[in-house]
Design a protein around this motif. Structure first.
Motif, short mmCIF file in Angstrom:
data_model
loop_
_atom_site.label_atom_id
_atom_site.label_comp_id
_atom_site.label_asym_id
_atom_site.label_seq_id
_atom_site.Cartn_x
_atom_site.Cartn_y
_atom_site.Cartn_z
N ARG A 41 38.96 86.09 -92.15
CA ARG A 41 38.46 85.19 -93.16
C ARG A 41 37.61 85.81 -94.03
NH1 ARG A 41 37.64 81.65 -94.85
NH2 ARG A 41 36.19 80.16 -93.86
N MET A 42 37.98 85.53 -95.41
CA MET A 42 36.83 85.95 -96.50
C MET A 42 36.50 84.75 -97.38
SD MET A 42 39.28 89.23 -97.40
CE MET A 42 40.96 88.50 -97.20
N PHE A 55 31.92 89.84 -77.55
CA PHE A 55 32.90 89.80 -76.32
C PHE A 55 32.14 88.62 -75.63
CE2 PHE A 55 33.44 89.71 -72.04
CZ PHE A 55 34.85 90.22 -72.01
N PRO A 56 33.00 87.65 -75.28
CA PRO A 56 34.37 87.35 -75.64
C PRO A 56 34.91 86.48 -76.41
CG PRO A 56 33.45 85.93 -73.54
CD PRO A 56 32.43 86.58 -74.27
N THR A 57 34.09 86.36 -77.42
CA THR A 57 34.19 85.11 -78.53
C THR A 57 35.09 85.75 -79.60
OG1 THR A 57 32.16 85.57 -79.04
CG2 THR A 57 32.38 83.81 -77.55
N ALA A 58 34.71 85.29 -80.85
CA ALA A 58 35.49 85.59 -81.81
C ALA A 58 34.77 85.44 -83.22
CB ALA A 58 36.74 85.05 -82.01
N SER A 59 35.46 85.39 -84.41
CA SER A 59 34.64 85.25 -85.83
C SER A 59 34.08 83.98 -85.60
CB SER A 59 35.68 85.66 -86.70
OG SER A 59 37.05 84.77 -86.92
N TRP A 60 34.79 83.00 -85.19
CA TRP A 60 33.94 81.56 -85.20
C TRP A 60 32.41 81.48 -84.99
CZ3 TRP A 60 34.40 76.84 -86.56
CH2 TRP A 60 33.96 75.89 -86.18
N GLY A 82 42.78 91.44 -79.50
CA GLY A 82 42.68 90.74 -78.18
C GLY A 82 41.57 89.70 -78.06
N PHE A 83 41.23 89.30 -79.37
CA PHE A 83 40.21 88.19 -79.37
C PHE A 83 40.56 86.87 -80.37
CE2 PHE A 83 37.89 92.07 -78.49
CZ PHE A 83 36.97 91.71 -77.56
N GLY A 84 40.03 85.68 -80.08
CA GLY A 84 40.34 84.51 -80.82
C GLY A 84 41.68 84.38 -81.36
N HIS A 208 38.78 77.39 -75.99
CA HIS A 208 40.00 77.42 -76.75
C HIS A 208 40.22 78.77 -77.10
CE1 HIS A 208 43.26 76.17 -79.14
NE2 HIS A 208 42.86 76.49 -80.12
N LEU A 209 39.27 79.50 -78.06
CA LEU A 209 39.46 80.68 -78.44
C LEU A 209 39.68 81.71 -77.42
CD1 LEU A 209 36.54 80.51 -80.81
CD2 LEU A 209 38.87 81.06 -81.58
#
Length: 307
Positions: A41-42, A55-60, A82-84, A208-209
């Motif tokens: 995302r930018m 960990f264990p999530t994501a850019s969200w 491995g993420f999101g 969900h992610l």
């Protein structure tokens, strides 16, 4: 970098809507790393600010503080491998060094001469590796500042949850594949402070992610980063101690994994330590109290030489 696909979630007003997880995904772009699709995302304008997730999530994780930061900086973030929404290959040798290679190649491919880093948890360790490479002259760009949120930057005071310890054990594969929604929620909610625990919608999004692209099946492979922290402790802690860049730690002290104890250790080991503590805030301060994190980060960047 090889561009794979681009999506854009557009509201009725013609602007990207990132208020939902689906909107966040649709507003992203994918690029290729080693034949694997990486979500990015930018947005925004100004100096480049790279956000690295945990960990264990994501850019969200950054979605709540994102609109505030985007008014001042050119924001860049990825879901690491491995993420999101990124690919989650099985039988892959996941490592902090490999994730640093991913981030380094992405930034160099964008042609950015310098960046600022804002990192959380797993991403903080990736940032430490990038900082070490910067000190060795091994990056094609400069790291101009580093701000860390809660993370296990000093492995000797890191206090992982029991489920994290088990995931890193010989039983990890069974636990990873058998992880249920209730197990996840019970353990994940322990990480949050009392001021703003996640609601049901937020838990739906985090789950969900985690499960996207069969992510449960690789958690035991990803969590080897805890052992990497111990093995590379001198390199990564040394990178912080030898940093010539301005640094700040913003910490939710109610975090049971890397909260108050990590703050004490940071003050012991880092000369002239710049620390902002957030009471009753847990492991995800940027998600729990985004305004507090934004104001602390903005004040950091307004210091002489950084504004």
């Amino acid at each position: 970098m090889e561009q794979l696909t681009t999506g854009a979630g557009v509201s009725a007003a013609g602007k990207q809507d990132i208020s939902t997880l689906d909107g966040w995904q649709q507003a992203g772009k994918w690029f290729s790393y080693g034949g694997h699709a990486i979500f990015s995302r930018m947005a925004g304008q100004g100096e480049p600010l790279v956000l690295l997730h945990g960990f264990p999530t994501a850019s969200w994780d950054w979605s709540r503080v994102w609109p505030m930061l985007a008014r001042h900086y050119n924001l860049l973030t990825v879901d690491m491998l491995g993420f999101g929404f990124s690919d989650k290959p099985r039988n892959y040798r996941y490592s902090i060094e490999d994730q640093a290679d991913l981030v380094q190649g992405w930034i160099e491919g964008l042609g950015l001469p310098g960046i600022h880093l804002l990192a959380h948890d797993y991403g903080s360790t990736v940032a430490q590796e990038l900082l070490a490479r910067d000190q060795e002259g091994g990056l094609g760009f400069t790291v101009d500042s580093l701000c860390l949120l809660n993370g296990g930057i000093f492995p000797e005071v890191h206090n992982p949850l029991l489920i994290q310890r088990v995931l890193g054990s010989p039983l990890g594969g069974l636990i990873s594949r058998g992880l249920t929604r209730s197990m996840f929620e019970r353990n994940f909610c322990r990480l949050f402070g009392s001021r703003n625990p996640p609601g049901q919608q937020e838990m739906d999004e985090f789950w969900h992610l985690l499960t996207y692209n069969n992510g449960r099946g690789i958690l035991h492979e990803l969590i080897h980063f805890m052992e990497e922290r111990r093995c590379h402790r001198n390199r990564w802690v040394g990178a912080l101690q030898n940093a010539r860049q301005p640094m700040r730690l913003i910490s939710g002290t109610a975090d049971p994994v890397s909260g108050a104890g990590m703050v004490r250790r940071y003050r012991e080991l880092i000369t002239d330590a710049d620390v902002v503590t957030l009471r009753n805030v847990g492991h995800y301060p940027h998600f729990e109290q985004p305004w507090d994190v934004f104001t602390a980060y903005r004040a950091f960047r307004k210091q002489p030489g950084l504004s």
